[in-house]
Design an enzyme around this catalytic site. Structure first.
Site, PDB file in Angstrom:
ATOM      1  N   GLU A  22     -46.834  18.338 -62.448  1.00 32.68           N
ATOM      2  CA  GLU A  22     -46.504  18.098 -63.861  1.00 32.68           C
ATOM      3  C   GLU A  22     -44.994  18.102 -64.089  1.00 32.68           C
ATOM      4  O   GLU A  22     -44.455  17.297 -64.849  1.00 32.68           O
ATOM      5  CB  GLU A  22     -47.167  19.164 -64.740  1.00 32.68           C
ATOM      6  N   SER A  44     -53.593  30.811 -64.165  1.00 32.81           N
ATOM      7  CA  SER A  44     -53.457  31.010 -65.600  1.00 32.81           C
ATOM      8  C   SER A  44     -53.492  32.508 -65.874  1.00 32.81           C
ATOM      9  O   SER A  44     -54.213  33.248 -65.212  1.00 32.81           O
ATOM     10  CB  SER A  44     -54.607  30.309 -66.325  1.00 32.81           C
TER      11      SER A  44
END
Ligand code: ARG
Length: 463
Positions: A295, A282
């Site tokens: 994902e 991140s």
């Protein structure tokens, strides 16, 4: 003579060239250039056949076949200039061939049409993708078999409703996906068999009066036989729909597995650790390691299934034979193929690289009263209780454990006997998760021994 700007392929009937908007809506070269190699293979087979049948001279055919190789290498090296004016890959290649070899290029289109040409090119392209999907699925299955073998006797919770149900083995859970992807593989093989017929020589729609040899071109292109009906040959896109169908089901399997990896790699579960190679960080939260590949795989079903729906809608209601609507087939299939094959490779990479945290799996397997069914079965087997009564007694024992804030194996024998007096010490044997999984030896069950048998069976099949 026709106007200079009218089309060089059909200029004879036209006085003017197309409006620029017409050109924009009509042209497919922007995407169908992906079929250049297939188009040239088809044309080379056609040229050889025309000579073999005495329809063109051997020297003209040789010039065409050589010239086509020159065009192919220009395309492969990026020297080729694609032109929107020339609409599609077929006309771009033919026009360039004319520049390279001159007059004989004009004889290549004898006894064929762009309608059978595009159907042939597209079939060849889809066939290549089926083969690529086959390799991708096989590699993924191999990666799963390696995981299953390593963890044939690691226990983990099996879920229904995502609530802990009964202990299962890691190997068994992994092998469930082997079954799914192996079905995908058989769908691919099945679709390939059905689609492997040649449309070439169906010409525009009715066949041709030239003495062509469709068997010869079919064989040269690796098809099993020519398609038997020329109308069907130019208007069928079932092969593309079957490809998308197989891709959709497979993408759905990939998506389910991806969802499990997302859950399992979370801090709350910690069942697996994904490798750095298949995770991202991140930009703001330094501690994060995100399962982005999983994902994205989870999301890809949307575009793949969307492609199938889109092509179904294109095809529904089209009268025989060819209609330009069918030009809308390619972008959908290209996109679905790219994403399916990429998703298979990404899943294979993740599965190969991931580490199953066997201690966390076992701890989770023991929680949530996962061996309650084993306890009920013990009451049936040992005390001869009817299953319904055993279910009730077990329910009371679970409630007791909950009240004492412990798991079933932590209850004392005295505690248990307050619920049912005849329970004996032996009961503790079935409350352990390892015994629980080892006891499930029914065919297709989760016992490590069954998992090893299935791994061995699939290794033989997959090779
Ligand atoms: N670009 C066309 C396609 O992709 C090729 C066939 C054109 N045939 C025709 N009759 N206009 O479908």
């Amino acid at each position: 003579m026709s106007d200079k700007s009218s089309n060089q392929m059909w200029g004879g009937r036209f006085a003017a060239g197309p409006d620029s908007i017409m050109e924009a809506i009509n042209a497919s070269i922007g995407f169908d250039k992906r079929m250049a190699a297939q188009d040239i293979a088809g044309s080379r087979a056609h040229a050889a056949m025309l000579a073999a049948q005495g329809i063109v001279t051997p020297s003209d055919a040789e010039a065409m076949r050589e010239g086509l190789l020159t065009v192919l290498s220009e395309i492969e090296t990026g020297e080729f200039t694609f032109s929107t004016e020339l609409e599609d890959i077929h006309m771009n290649v033919e026009a360039r061939l004319k520049e390279v070899i001159g007059e004989p290029a004009g004889r290549l289109h004898t006894g064929r049409s762009r309608n059978d040409q595009v159907a042939t090119d597209f079939r060849l392209w889809v066939r290549d993708q089926l083969d690529a999907a086959s390799s991708g699925l096989t590699a993924l299955i191999r990666a799963l078999l390696t995981q299953a073998e390593a963890g044939a006797d690691w226990v983990m919770p099996g879920f229904t409703h995502l609530q802990t149900a009964q202990p299962v083995t890691w190997g068994h859970h992994t092998m469930a996906y082997v079954e799914m992807f192996a079905r995908d593989l058989s769908r691919v093989e099945d679709a390939r068999k059905r689609m492997n017929e040649s449309p070439l020589g169906a010409a525009a729609l009715a066949g041709t009066s030239f003495p062509i040899d469709r068997e010869m071109t079919a064989e040269a292109l690796g098809f099993d036989r020519p398609m038997a009906n020329s109308l069907d040959a130019v208007s069928d896109r079932d092969f593309a729909l079957e490809f998308l169908g197989a891709a959709s089901i497979s993408a759905m399997h990939l998506s389910r597995m991806a969802e499990e990896l997302v859950i399992w790699s979370s801090a709350q579960f910690r069942f697996v650790t994904l490798s750095d190679r298949f995770s991202t960080g991140s930009s703001i939260m330094p501690q994060k390691k995100n399962p982005d590949a999983a994902e994205l795989i989870r999301a890809k079903i949307g575009r793949i299934f969307g492609a199938q729906v889109a092509l179904m809608m294109v095809m529904k209601g089209l009268p025989l034979a060819y209609s330009k609507d069918m030009q809308e087939d390619k972008e959908q299939v290209f996109d679905a193929a790219d994403n399916w094959i990429l998703a298979l490779a990404a899943m294979e990479g993740m599965v190969k690289d991931m580490t199953a945290n066997s201690e966390n799996l076992e701890a989770a397997a023991s929680a949530g009263f996962s061996t309650a069914t084993d306890l009920a079965d013990w009451l049936v087997r040992t005390l001869d209780l009817p299953f319904r009564d055993a279910h009730h007694v077990t329910g009371s024992l679970v409630a007791l454990a909950e009240e004492k804030k412990c798991d079933l194996p932590d209850l004392s024998l005295e505690d248990m006997q307050t619920v049912h007096a005849e329970i004996t010490e032996d009961v503790f044997e079935v409350l352990g998760v390892h015994n629980s999984v080892a006891s499930r030896t029914s065919y297709g069950g989760t016992a490590p021994q069954c998992v090893r048998e299935q791994v061995a069976r699939w290794k033989k099949v997959i090779g």
